[in-house]
Design a protein around this motif. Structure first.
Motif, PDB file in Angstrom:
ATOM      1  N   TRP A 171       0.851  -1.183   0.000  1.00  8.56           N
ATOM      2  CA  TRP A 171       0.000   0.000   0.000  1.00  8.56           C
ATOM      3  C   TRP A 171       0.888   1.235   0.000  1.00  8.56           C
ATOM      4  O   TRP A 171       1.843   1.317   0.775  1.00  8.56           O
ATOM      5  CB  TRP A 171      -0.897   0.005   1.245  1.00  8.56           C
ATOM      6  N   GLN A 172       0.590   2.199  -0.880  1.00  5.69           N
ATOM      7  CA  GLN A 172       1.319   3.461  -0.919  1.00  5.69           C
ATOM      8  C   GLN A 172       0.313   4.598  -0.801  1.00  5.69           C
ATOM      9  O   GLN A 172      -0.654   4.661  -1.567  1.00  5.69           O
ATOM     10  CB  GLN A 172       2.121   3.608  -2.217  1.00  5.69           C
ATOM     11  N   ILE A 173       0.564   5.478   0.157  1.00  2.32           N
ATOM     12  CA  ILE A 173      -0.336   6.614   0.415  1.00  2.32           C
ATOM     13  C   ILE A 173       0.485   7.890   0.405  1.00  2.32           C
ATOM     14  O   ILE A 173       1.488   7.989   1.128  1.00  2.32           O
ATOM     15  CB  ILE A 173      -1.074   6.463   1.772  1.00  2.32           C
ATOM     16  N   ARG A 174       0.079   8.840  -0.414  1.00  3.50           N
ATOM     17  CA  ARG A 174       0.759  10.143  -0.457  1.00  3.50           C
ATOM     18  C   ARG A 174       0.159  11.035   0.633  1.00  3.50           C
ATOM     19  O   ARG A 174      -1.042  11.333   0.618  1.00  3.50           O
ATOM     20  CB  ARG A 174       0.593  10.815  -1.825  1.00  3.50           C
ATOM     21  N   LEU A 175       0.988  11.435   1.570  1.00  5.85           N
ATOM     22  CA  LEU A 175       0.569  12.282   2.688  1.00  5.85           C
ATOM     23  C   LEU A 175       1.038  13.708   2.416  1.00  5.85           C
ATOM     24  O   LEU A 175       2.232  13.977   2.324  1.00  5.85           O
ATOM     25  CB  LEU A 175       1.158  11.757   3.995  1.00  5.85           C
ATOM     26  N   HIS A 176       0.086  14.612   2.267  1.00  3.91           N
ATOM     27  CA  HIS A 176       0.376  16.006   1.902  1.00  3.91           C
ATOM     28  C   HIS A 176       0.039  16.910   3.074  1.00  3.91           C
ATOM     29  O   HIS A 176      -1.099  16.917   3.564  1.00  3.91           O
ATOM     30  CB  HIS A 176      -0.452  16.412   0.674  1.00  3.91           C
TER      31      HIS A 176
END
Length: 270
Positions: A259-264
Motif C-alpha cells: 500500500w502506498q499513500i501520499r501524505l500532503h
C-alpha cells in the motif's frame, strides 16, 4: 535553460529539502531516545539507543553526506559564489564525522548523549545552509542542472529508500491494522516524485511514531509517500487526530501486497 528544465530543477530542489526534513526527524528521534535513557539512568537502554543511532548514521546520514560531496558540492564550488560556501560545508561534514566517531568510541553514556545532542545541532545548522544557500545556488545557475546532478542519487533525494526509525504498533501490537500483508520484497513501484518512507522492514511497535515524526518535520505544502505492508487505516486516523485535518491522504497503491499513500501537509492558512 528551458521552462521544462527549470521545473525539473525546482522539483529536484523540493525533493532534496524534503529528504533533509526526513533525515532531521529520524536523527531527532534517535537522540531523544538516547538522552531519555541516560536521564533515567538506564545504562542498558542507553547503549542500545547509542548502537541504533550509530548504525543509522553509518547507514543513512554519512552516505548522504558522501553523496553530496560527489554530486552537489563540486558543481557548487565551480560557481563564483560557491567556493567558500562549499569549503564551510565540507568542514561541517568533518565535524559530523568526528562526532560519529566519538559516539561510537565513548565508554560513557553521558558523553554519548552529549555527542548526540551536539551532532543534532551541527546537522540542523548544516541542513539549513544547504536548503537556503547551496540548493538555491544550483537551481539558479544557468549552466547547471540540479535534476541531472541528482539523477539516481537516492542517498540525496531519498527516493526508493527505507528509513530506520519508526512506529506502528500493528499486528499483535494492538493498532488494529490486522498484521502485515507482505514483506519489503514485494513490488512498490515509484509512483510519485515525493520522498518515500518505507516502513515495511520496521518493527510493528515503531511505525506510527516514525511516520508522525516525519510528518512533524515535513514543511507546509510538502508531501511524502508512505509505503506499508497493509492498509494503514488506524495510522491515518491517528494522523488526522494529531494534525487536526492538516494532512491529506491520497491512495496511490491499494494492495494487494503493498500500500502506498501520499501524505500532503497542507499550506498554513494566511
Amino acid at each position: 535553460m528551458s521552462q521544462s528544465e527549470l521545473v525539473a530543477d525546482e522539483q529536484a530542489a523540493r525533493a532534496v529539502v524534503r529528504h533533509h526534513s526526513e533525515l532531521s526527524a529520524t536523527l531527532t528521534g534517535h537522540v531523544v531516545r538516547l538522552v531519555g535513557a541516560v536521564d533515567l539512568g538506564d545504562t542498558r537502554q542507553a547503549w542500545s539507543c547509542r548502537d541504533e543511532l550509530v548504525a543509522w548514521l553509518h547507514g543513512e546520514l554519512l552516505p548522504h553526506a558522501s553523496a553530496e560531496e560527489t554530486a552537489l558540492y563540486p558543481a557548487a564550488a565551480d560557481l563564483p559564489a560557491g567556493r567558500l560556501l562549499v569549503e564551510a560545508m565540507l568542514g561541517e561534514h568533518r565535524a559530523i564525522t568526528a562526532l560519529v566517531i566519538e559516539l561510537n568510541e565513548t565508554t560513557s553514556p553521558t558523553v554519548a548523549a552529549a555527542a548526540a545532542r551536539a551532532l543534532q545541532a551541527v546537522f540542523a545548522v548544516h541542513l539549513a545552509k544547504e536548503n537556503e544557500f547551496v540548493v538555491p545556488l544550483l537551481v539558479n545557475a544557468e549552466m547547471v542542472s540540479l535534476a541531472a546532478l541528482l539523477d539516481g542519487m537516492h542517498d540525496i533525494v531519498g527516493t526508493e529508500t527505507g528509513s530506520s526509525a519508526g512506529g506502528c504498533g500493528g499486528g499483535s501490537g494492538g493498532c488494529g491494522c490486522g498484521g502485515d500483508a507482505a514483506g519489503a520484497e514485494a513490488d512498490a513501484p515509484l509512483l510519485s516524485i515525493d520522498p518515500r518512507l518505507d516502513v515495511r522492514d520496521l518493527p510493528h511497535g515503531e511505525r506510527h511514531a516514525r511516520v508522525l515524526a516525519a510528518l512533524d518535520a515535513l514543511p507546509a505544502d510538502a508531501a511524502m509517500v508512505l509505503v506499508a505492508p497493509h492498509a494503514p487505516r488506524p495510522l491515518l486516523a491517528e494522523i488526522d487526530s494529531h494534525f487536526a485535518g492538516q494532512v491529506t491522504a491520497e491512495w496511490l497503491q491499494n494492495g494487494p501486497d503493498v500500500w502506498q499513500i501520499r501524505l500532503h501537509r497542507l499550506p498554513v492558512a494566511a
